[in-house]
Design an enzyme around this catalytic site. Structure first.
Site, PDB file in Angstrom:
ATOM      1  CB  CYS A   2      -0.884   0.029   1.238  1.00 15.17           C
ATOM      2  SG  CYS A   2      -1.908  -1.413   1.423  1.00 15.17           S
ATOM      3  NE  ARG A  27       4.985   1.540  -1.030  1.00 19.59           N
ATOM      4  CZ  ARG A  27       5.722   1.529   0.068  1.00 19.59           C
ATOM      5  NH1 ARG A  27       6.948   1.965   0.023  1.00 19.59           N
ATOM      6  NH2 ARG A  27       5.232   1.094   1.193  1.00 19.59           N
ATOM      7  CD1 TRP A  74      -0.414  -5.948  -3.391  1.00 20.71           C
ATOM      8  CD2 TRP A  74      -0.068  -6.620  -1.282  1.00 20.71           C
ATOM      9  NE1 TRP A  74       0.180  -7.178  -3.432  1.00 20.71           N
ATOM     10  CE2 TRP A  74       0.408  -7.622  -2.170  1.00 20.71           C
ATOM     11  CE3 TRP A  74       0.058  -6.835   0.086  1.00 20.71           C
ATOM     12  CZ2 TRP A  74       0.981  -8.808  -1.728  1.00 20.71           C
ATOM     13  CZ3 TRP A  74       0.631  -8.023   0.521  1.00 20.71           C
ATOM     14  CH2 TRP A  74       1.084  -8.994  -0.382  1.00 20.71           C
ATOM     15  CG  ASN A  99       0.262   2.367   3.619  1.00 17.12           C
ATOM     16  OD1 ASN A  99      -0.756   2.381   2.949  1.00 17.12           O
ATOM     17  ND2 ASN A  99       1.405   2.896   3.217  1.00 17.12           N
ATOM     18  N   GLY A 100      -0.780  -0.990   6.462  1.00 17.75           N
ATOM     19  CA  GLY A 100      -0.497  -1.846   7.614  1.00 17.75           C
ATOM     20  C   GLY A 100      -1.695  -2.707   7.961  1.00 17.75           C
ATOM     21  CD  GLU A 482      17.418 -13.690  -6.238  1.00 20.71           C
ATOM     22  OE1 GLU A 482      16.761 -14.190  -5.313  1.00 20.71           O
ATOM     23  OE2 GLU A 482      17.143 -12.587  -6.749  1.00 20.71           O
ATOM     24  CE  LYS A 486      14.432 -11.658  -8.915  1.00 20.54           C
ATOM     25  NZ  LYS A 486      14.958 -11.504  -7.615  1.00 20.54           N
ATOM     26  CD  GLU A 489      10.576 -12.102  -7.444  1.00 18.71           C
ATOM     27  OE1 GLU A 489      10.308 -11.404  -6.465  1.00 18.71           O
ATOM     28  OE2 GLU A 489      11.692 -12.070  -8.006  1.00 18.71           O
ATOM     29  CG  HIS A 505      18.003 -37.639  -2.198  1.00 24.56           C
ATOM     30  ND1 HIS A 505      18.151 -38.955  -1.841  1.00 24.56           N
ATOM     31  CD2 HIS A 505      19.233 -37.085  -2.084  1.00 24.56           C
ATOM     32  CE1 HIS A 505      19.412 -39.186  -1.509  1.00 24.56           C
ATOM     33  NE2 HIS A 505      20.086 -38.065  -1.658  1.00 24.56           N
ATOM     34  CE  LYS A 604      12.167  -3.114  -4.898  1.00 23.71           C
ATOM     35  NZ  LYS A 604      12.910  -4.256  -5.458  1.00 23.71           N
TER      36      LYS A 604
HETATM   37  C1  G6P Z   1       9.250  -8.611  -1.363  1.00 18.90           C
HETATM   38  C2  G6P Z   1       9.978  -8.205  -2.641  1.00 18.90           C
HETATM   39  C3  G6P Z   1      11.250  -9.055  -2.798  1.00 18.90           C
HETATM   40  C4  G6P Z   1      12.121  -8.922  -1.564  1.00 18.90           C
HETATM   41  C5  G6P Z   1      11.349  -9.272  -0.289  1.00 18.90           C
HETATM   42  C6  G6P Z   1      12.140  -8.885   0.956  1.00 18.90           C
HETATM   43  O1  G6P Z   1       8.747  -9.896  -1.501  1.00 18.90           O
HETATM   44  O2  G6P Z   1       9.154  -8.398  -3.771  1.00 18.90           O
HETATM   45  O3  G6P Z   1      11.970  -8.606  -3.938  1.00 18.90           O
HETATM   46  O4  G6P Z   1      13.223  -9.758  -1.693  1.00 18.90           O
HETATM   47  O5  G6P Z   1      10.122  -8.543  -0.233  1.00 18.90           O
HETATM   48  O6  G6P Z   1      12.269  -7.498   0.975  1.00 18.90           O
HETATM   49  P1  G6P Z   1      13.416  -6.679   1.683  1.00 18.90           P
HETATM   50  O7  G6P Z   1      13.080  -5.238   1.384  1.00 18.90           O
HETATM   51  O8  G6P Z   1      13.329  -6.997   3.143  1.00 18.90           O
HETATM   52  O9  G6P Z   1      14.716  -7.110   1.089  1.00 18.90           O
END
Ligand code: G6P
Length: 609
Positions: A2, A27, A74, A99-100, A482, A486, A489, A505, A604
């Site tokens: 948000c 965000r 959000w 927000n929150g 990672e 990616k 995502e 396994h 984000k």
């Molecule tokens: C969200 C973002 C990710 C990020 C994660 C942790 O899921 O989309 O890209 O890795 O939060 O965020 P931070 O700001 O704590 O690294």
């Protein structure tokens, strides 16, 4: 996640609010709304979808005014709908954006229903509007009503509140969710992120936990959690708080290509030509790092993967046992803290709710000290940790983290070396060697970016796939994780990563010609083991895509497509092998036509649990 923008001015604030919301789009959100007070009326416009949809709605209405609040939502409580979008209004006179999460909203809601309030949404946030309206009946001012209301909340909030009867007043409050005031001339602003304020002012004030602030057009005053008027410092927002795509098609691509610069910046003043400089972490750092006998690393998402790489580095270079854990797990279990344990949070935003909660717990759990490695200097984690090491990636707008990850890696390699040095494990010769590898990282990443065209061609093989498997060993296992993150995502292809030794396994059962297997293969001690793993995949009809050091001897042949990666020392390889995996995910997403910078359902900065 948000976003909040609010303004009190002598002009129509709706264009300012919309521009601010657009700057918070990165965000992630699913609906947007705005409310204004003007000429004795409170007007509201909300829309599901993008800010552009809200703009269309506004174009067809007369919603204009010199006092306004706006929001991108959000969804957490209640579906994505106009009814659940913010602002929420009570009694046609109080409007709130939030927000929150208010954890005790159900109890408060029950009380308010008994008082005759009718709820029209499924959100926790509507409770806030009604509670403030309820308090306003018995409080002398909007400020007092907000103070009385927030005292009853459990949970996290960033709030902006306005009321029909007080058109010259905007009240905001923060606890567990960031808010920043923007100071103008004859007008003042509020946002959840400084990026939203930059078009209107550079003079900003970061609110602290528990703060409530009252703004008029000419004045602003902050009160702490006890209701005492307090001074807060005015900062100049820098150009680096603003970001644009700089000619790139997407922020993510720009951020991938910014990595050589970001890595070089992150190394600055932390190494000399042959030594690590632990004093760069502040006066207390050397003693604390020298005393550390254990390290606990806690993070979420991509940051967690960086922590997993760090375990290999710290145990190798410093001989200190490391535990790496997801913040959402760590915060709810009985953690045993051995003596002299350093607690480390990794976070791009410094505001991730689970990581922040873990930090709050750690502060009273008997740790030696808390250290955050973070990309946001004004964030809660930086403020609340004993030590902070800033990654200097600059603003990262793409939801999928790229430069924040590689700068975290380089910071963690620095920390691993510093721990080794201060604990007497790293000889001067080995230290100088490490510094030389570190300083080569930006150039090696620059070279790796030249693989872009080759990877773009490769991506065509993936566009029609439903699944993909990523394999790596040692420090490359988290890099494979990672890479899989990616791809899922931003291209929405289901991807999983395995330590290559685990193949037998279970995941081997999935191998066929429709399950591409992506492998990261630097030339290191584990190469022969990895080669055997590749043979096992090939023998089952799997298609292999290998990113390999030219010295490995792995060559393209039927069912194996090799893309050469420049040769480098194995210590720095996790940073460099990340690049082709980022580029692969990007190009596959382009072919699939997904929203690269704002993938569906993701945010984000995840400031709720
Ligand atoms: C969200 C973002 C990710 C990020 C994660 C942790 O899921 O989309 O890209 O890795 O939060 O965020 P931070 O700001 O704590 O690294």
């Amino acid at each position: 996640m948000c976003g909040i923008v609010a303004a009190i001015a002598q002009r129509d604030v709706t264009p300012i609010l919309l521009e601010g919301l657009k700057r918070l789009e990165y965000r992630g959100y699913d609906s947007a709304g705005v409310a204004v007070v003007d000429n004795g009326a409170l007007q509201l416009a909300r829309a599901v979808g993008k800010v552009a949809a809200l703009q269309d709605t506004l174009n067809n209405t007369a919603v204009r005014g010199a006092l306004g609040i706006a929001h991108t939502r959000w969804a957490t409580h209640g579906e994505v709908s106009e009814r659940n979008a913010h602002p929420h209004v009570s009694s046609q006179r109080v409007a709130v954006v939030h927000n929150g999460i208010i954890e005790n909203y159900a109890t408060i809601r029950e009380m308010l229903v008994a008082e005759g309030y009718v709820f029209v949404s499924e959100t926790d946030s509507e409770t806030i509007a009604h509670l403030i309206d309820f308090e306003l009946r018995r409080c002398p001012s909007l400020l007092a009503a907000v103070q009385a209301a927030v005292a009853q909340f459990k949970g996290a909030y960033g709030l902006a509140v306005m009321a029909l009867d007080t058109p010259d007043e905007l009240v905001v409050a923060r606890s567990g969710s960031p808010l920043v005031l923007g100071l103008g001339i004859g007008e003042n602003f509020v946002a959840s992120d400084v990026a939203a304020l930059v078009p209107v002012t550079q003079r900003v004030v970061f609110l602290q936990e528990g703060d409530v602030a009252q703004l008029s057009r000419e004045t602003w005053q902050v009160f702490d959690a006890q209701g005492e008027a307090v001074e807060r410092v005015v900062h100049e927002a820098s150009q680096s708080d603003v970001a644009d795509r700089g000619g790139y098609r997407h922020y993510m691509l720009k951020e991938i290509f910014e990595q050589p610069r970001a890595l070089a910046d992150t190394l600055q003043e932390r190494i000399s030509h042959d030594a690590l400089l632990p004093q760069s972490l502040g006066p207390a750092a050397e003693k604390l790092l020298a005393t550390a006998e254990n390290v606990h690393i806690v993070a979420c998402g991509t940051s967690y993967h960086a922590g997993m790489v760090a375990r290999y580095w710290i145990e190798t270079l410093a001989g200190v046992p490391v535990n790496v854990e997801l913040a959402s797990e760590y915060r709810y279990r009985d953690v045993v803290v051995p003596s002299n344990t350093l607690f480390v949070t990794l976070s791009q935003s410094g505001e991730t709710a689970d990581t922040l909660a873990a930090l709050h717990f750690a502060k009273s759990a008997g740790y030696l000290a808390t250290l955050t490695i973070c990309n946001s200097a004004q964030s809660s984690m930086v403020r609340e940790s004993d030590l902070a090491m800033m990654t200097r990636a600059g603003p990262e707008i793409g939801v999928a983290s790229t430069k924040a990850f590689t700068t975290q890696l380089i910071s963690l390699l620095l920390i691993a070396g510093m721990l080794g040095k201060l604990r007497g494990r790293l000889t001067s010769a080995r230290e100088a060697e490490l510094v030389s590898h570190l300083s080569k990282a930006p150039g090696l990443v620059e070279d790796a970016l030249k693989m872009d065209k080759a990877i773009q061609a490769l991506s065509e093989d993936f566009a029609d796939k439903q699944h993909a498997l990523f394999l790596g060993r040692g420090t490359q296992f988290p890099i494979a994780m990672e890479g899989a993150l990616k791809l899922k995502e931003i291209s929405y292809i289901h991807a999983e990563a395995y330590a290559a030794g685990e193949l037998k396994h279970g995941p081997l059962a999935l191998i066929d010609e429709d399950m591409p297997t992506i492998v990261v293969a630097p030339n290191n001690d584990l190469l022969d083991k990895l080669k055997s793993n590749l043979e096992v995949v090939r023998a089952r009809g799997g298609q292999l895509y290998v990113f390999a050091d030219a010295d490995t001897g792995i060559r393209s042949e039927p069912a194996i497509r090799v893309t050469a990666v420049p040769h480098m020392d194995d210590l720095i390889a996790p940073v460099v092998y990340t690049i082709p995996l980022q580029l692969l995910a990007y190009h596959v997403a382009i072919l699939k036509g997904t929203d690269v910078d704002q993938p569906r359902n993701l945010a984000k900065s995840v400031t709720v649990e």
